[in-house]
Design an enzyme around this catalytic site. Structure first.
Site, PDB file in Angstrom:
ATOM      1  N   ASP A  58       0.847  -1.190   0.000  1.00 30.65           N
ATOM      2  CA  ASP A  58       0.000   0.000   0.000  1.00 30.65           C
ATOM      3  C   ASP A  58       0.882   1.239   0.000  1.00 30.65           C
ATOM      4  O   ASP A  58       1.461   1.607   1.030  1.00 30.65           O
ATOM      5  CB  ASP A  58      -0.899  -0.044   1.245  1.00 30.65           C
ATOM      6  N   GLY A  83     -11.494   5.303 -11.165  1.00 29.04           N
ATOM      7  CA  GLY A  83     -12.369   4.539 -12.046  1.00 29.04           C
ATOM      8  C   GLY A  83     -13.047   5.495 -13.000  1.00 29.04           C
ATOM      9  O   GLY A  83     -12.641   6.655 -13.109  1.00 29.04           O
ATOM     10  N   ALA A 123      -6.938  14.369 -17.959  1.00 29.00           N
ATOM     11  CA  ALA A 123      -7.704  15.457 -18.574  1.00 29.00           C
ATOM     12  C   ALA A 123      -8.727  16.024 -17.592  1.00 29.00           C
ATOM     13  O   ALA A 123      -9.270  17.108 -17.829  1.00 29.00           O
ATOM     14  CB  ALA A 123      -8.405  14.942 -19.825  1.00 29.00           C
ATOM     15  N   TYR A 153     -11.428  13.866  -7.799  1.00 30.66           N
ATOM     16  CA  TYR A 153     -10.369  13.249  -8.619  1.00 30.66           C
ATOM     17  C   TYR A 153      -9.489  14.290  -9.331  1.00 30.66           C
ATOM     18  O   TYR A 153      -8.259  14.220  -9.300  1.00 30.66           O
ATOM     19  CB  TYR A 153     -11.037  12.316  -9.632  1.00 30.66           C
ATOM     20  N   LYS A 157      -5.453  15.348  -8.858  1.00 33.51           N
ATOM     21  CA  LYS A 157      -4.477  15.272  -9.960  1.00 33.51           C
ATOM     22  C   LYS A 157      -3.764  16.610 -10.135  1.00 33.51           C
ATOM     23  O   LYS A 157      -2.551  16.657 -10.328  1.00 33.51           O
ATOM     24  CB  LYS A 157      -5.195  14.887 -11.271  1.00 33.51           C
ATOM     25  N   GLN A 224     -23.073  13.820 -25.407  1.00 40.92           N
ATOM     26  CA  GLN A 224     -21.817  14.300 -24.821  1.00 40.92           C
ATOM     27  C   GLN A 224     -20.641  13.751 -25.627  1.00 40.92           C
ATOM     28  O   GLN A 224     -20.700  12.628 -26.131  1.00 40.92           O
ATOM     29  CB  GLN A 224     -21.718  13.933 -23.326  1.00 40.92           C
TER      30      GLN A 224
HETATM   31  P1  NAD Z   1      -6.244   1.216 -12.743  1.00 41.58           P
HETATM   32  O1  NAD Z   1      -7.294   1.485 -11.715  1.00 41.58           O
HETATM   33  O2  NAD Z   1      -6.448   0.069 -13.663  1.00 41.58           O
HETATM   34  O3  NAD Z   1      -4.837   1.074 -12.049  1.00 41.58           O
HETATM   35  C1  NAD Z   1      -4.467   1.781 -10.884  1.00 41.58           C
HETATM   36  C2  NAD Z   1      -3.863   0.789  -9.913  1.00 41.58           C
HETATM   37  O4  NAD Z   1      -3.427   1.494  -8.735  1.00 41.58           O
HETATM   38  C3  NAD Z   1      -4.872  -0.276  -9.437  1.00 41.58           C
HETATM   39  O5  NAD Z   1      -4.432  -1.571  -9.807  1.00 41.58           O
HETATM   40  C4  NAD Z   1      -4.913  -0.098  -7.935  1.00 41.58           C
HETATM   41  O6  NAD Z   1      -5.034  -1.304  -7.223  1.00 41.58           O
HETATM   42  C5  NAD Z   1      -3.579   0.593  -7.657  1.00 41.58           C
HETATM   43  N1  NAD Z   1      -3.588   1.277  -6.364  1.00 41.58           N
HETATM   44  C6  NAD Z   1      -4.616   1.988  -5.821  1.00 41.58           C
HETATM   45  N2  NAD Z   1      -4.287   2.398  -4.605  1.00 41.58           N
HETATM   46  C7  NAD Z   1      -3.035   1.927  -4.354  1.00 41.58           C
HETATM   47  C8  NAD Z   1      -2.168   2.011  -3.226  1.00 41.58           C
HETATM   48  N3  NAD Z   1      -2.536   2.653  -2.109  1.00 41.58           N
HETATM   49  N4  NAD Z   1      -0.959   1.405  -3.309  1.00 41.58           N
HETATM   50  C9  NAD Z   1      -0.596   0.727  -4.419  1.00 41.58           C
HETATM   51  N5  NAD Z   1      -1.386   0.619  -5.515  1.00 41.58           N
HETATM   52  C10 NAD Z   1      -2.587   1.215  -5.471  1.00 41.58           C
HETATM   53  O7  NAD Z   1      -6.093   2.585 -13.555  1.00 41.58           O
HETATM   54  P2  NAD Z   1      -5.356   2.864 -14.929  1.00 41.58           P
HETATM   55  O8  NAD Z   1      -6.410   3.077 -15.938  1.00 41.58           O
HETATM   56  O9  NAD Z   1      -4.303   1.858 -15.184  1.00 41.58           O
HETATM   57  O10 NAD Z   1      -4.706   4.283 -14.621  1.00 41.58           O
HETATM   58  C11 NAD Z   1      -3.352   4.440 -14.250  1.00 41.58           C
HETATM   59  C12 NAD Z   1      -3.088   5.905 -13.907  1.00 41.58           C
HETATM   60  O11 NAD Z   1      -3.443   6.738 -15.012  1.00 41.58           O
HETATM   61  C13 NAD Z   1      -3.910   6.429 -12.718  1.00 41.58           C
HETATM   62  O12 NAD Z   1      -3.133   7.324 -11.975  1.00 41.58           O
HETATM   63  C14 NAD Z   1      -5.037   7.160 -13.375  1.00 41.58           C
HETATM   64  O13 NAD Z   1      -5.572   8.177 -12.549  1.00 41.58           O
HETATM   65  C15 NAD Z   1      -4.336   7.743 -14.592  1.00 41.58           C
HETATM   66  N6  NAD Z   1      -5.290   8.037 -15.669  1.00 41.58           N
HETATM   67  C16 NAD Z   1      -5.935   7.017 -16.298  1.00 41.58           C
HETATM   68  C17 NAD Z   1      -6.842   7.304 -17.289  1.00 41.58           C
HETATM   69  C18 NAD Z   1      -7.582   6.209 -18.014  1.00 41.58           C
HETATM   70  O14 NAD Z   1      -8.415   6.529 -18.847  1.00 41.58           O
HETATM   71  N7  NAD Z   1      -7.337   4.943 -17.734  1.00 41.58           N
HETATM   72  C19 NAD Z   1      -7.102   8.626 -17.652  1.00 41.58           C
HETATM   73  C20 NAD Z   1      -6.439   9.651 -16.980  1.00 41.58           C
HETATM   74  C21 NAD Z   1      -5.514   9.337 -16.000  1.00 41.58           C
END
Ligand code: NAD
Length: 330
Positions: A58, A83, A123, A153, A157, A224
């Site tokens: 964690d 999410g 974004a 969220y 960021k 949208q």
């Molecule tokens: P995801 O939810 O699939 O992966 C994020 C991972 O972080 C998860 O597996 C989760 O278990 C882990 N996590 C959460 N809390 C944690 C903690 N305390 N310690 C260790 N691990 C932890 O999301 P993703 O789509 O792979 O996104 C990756 C990054 O990109 C994130 O920071 C997300 O905010 C950013 N992002 C993603 C998108 C998108 O469309 N997928 C868009 C903008 C930004």
């Protein structure tokens, strides 16, 4: 710069969607020391190449962050409690608590040997006033200020972006920041409440196919607009930013704008089905319109995401369909 393939690279959020793809790509391209960290049990990680040093911990705890960063030369921080709209509109405090992860990792990087530190922003940092119409003007990086991001969220960021900036300016941590726009592809969340629009629509269409359902529920009025970025483009952008000299946040997003109705049209066409649409106007739907202005990334790197939505959705739909089919038959 080029990444030294023998030095350790840390991928956080490694059990998630983008983290899994990034680890696989690093291993494919010959990296010999990849460490992945995620809070999820290893058996729940979407991808876990056998060569990866995988750790469940964690990262909102400073000791875990220090251990994760120990001996590491490059950090790619993808960990977040996040999410799709259904999750972030109803879990603002959880989203904001992700600030602990980036803060701890930056602290660990500051005291360690980290040469590059990549942060995955979103974004959702963009000010809402620029996203009130469906025929939006694409968002350029400067549109994040004056700040009025997505509540919860997006604020986290934006704050973490600033934290990266000041750790770079004050402590010399070489931070790099991407603002991802709706990344999609196979091997990611497709059910359970955290999935995003492309995976959710693929699942609903696949479900209709597999169960002979004739209708589909759509969140909002379907008008949208968004752009959706295929995972391969996301990885390419991530590695360009990580190794590049540009220090300000950059969009990593497709500029192919579609409405949610058009997204459904494409997935229905791929699935060879036509469904009656019901619109849930009370469901979480986010901003009215959003697109990525890629002038800056094009100027800096001579590159921008180019995968056509149709092509990326084809792969994504097939993967989601197979997951659902396996689940239904079990
Ligand atoms: P995801 O939810 O699939 O992966 C994020 C991972 O972080 C998860 O597996 C989760 O278990 C882990 N996590 C959460 N809390 C944690 C903690 N305390 N310690 C260790 N691990 C932890 O999301 P993703 O789509 O792979 O996104 C990756 C990054 O990109 C994130 O920071 C997300 O905010 C950013 N992002 C993603 C998108 C998108 O469309 N997928 C868009 C903008 C930004």
């Amino acid at each position: 710069m080029q990444l030294d393939k023998e030095s350790t690279i840390l991928v956080t959020g490694a059990g998630g969607f983008i983290g899994g793809h990034l680890m696989a790509e690093l291993i494919r391209s010959g990296h010999q020391s990849v460490r992945g960290v995620d809070i999820k049990p290893l058996e729940e990680w979407y991808q876990l190449p056998s060569q990866v040093e995988a750790i469940q911990s964690d990262l909102s705890l400073i000791d875990a962050a220090n251990q994760a960063v120990s001996g590491v030369r490059y950090v790619v921080n993808l960990a977040a409690d996040m999410g799709g709209m259904g999750f972030i509109e109803n879990n603002k405090a959880l989203c904001m608590l992700t600030v602990l992860i980036n803060t701890n990792l930056l602290q660990a990087a500051r005291h360690g040997e980290v040469e590059r530190y990549f942060y995955s922003s979103s974004a959702c940092v963009y000010a809402s006033e620029h996203q009130t119409k469906t025929d939006v003007t694409a968002l350029k990086e400067s549109d994040a200020y004056p700040a009025m991001p997505e509540d919860g969220y997006g604020w986290e960021k934006l704050f973490s972006e600033r934290m990266c900036r000041h750790f770079r300016e004050d402590f010399g941590v070489a931070t790099r920041i991407a603002r991802y726009h709706n990344i999609y592809g196979p091997e990611g969340t497709w059910q359970g409440g955290r999935e995003k629009a492309p995976a959710a629509i693929c699942r609903k269409v696949a479900e209709a196919k597999l169960t002979d359902r004739k209708d589909i529920e759509i969140w909002g009025d379907g008008l949208q607009t968004r752009s959706f970025t295929y995972i391969d483009d996301c990885l390419k952008g991530t590695l360009l930013l990580l190794t590049g000299d540009y220090v300000e946040p950059l969009n990593v997003g497709s500029a192919e704008l579609v409405s949610i109705n058009q997204l459904v049209d494409i997935v229905e066409e791929i699935g060879a089905v036509s469904l009656e649409r019901h619109y849930d106007l009370d469901a979480p739907k986010g901003v009215r319109g959003r697109n990525s202005d890629n002038t800056l990334i094009q100027e800096v790197f001579g590159w921008q995401p180019s995968t056509h939505l149709r092509d990326g959705l084809e792969v994504t739909y097939r993967w989601v369909y197979d997951q659902l089919a396996a689940q239904l038959s079990a």
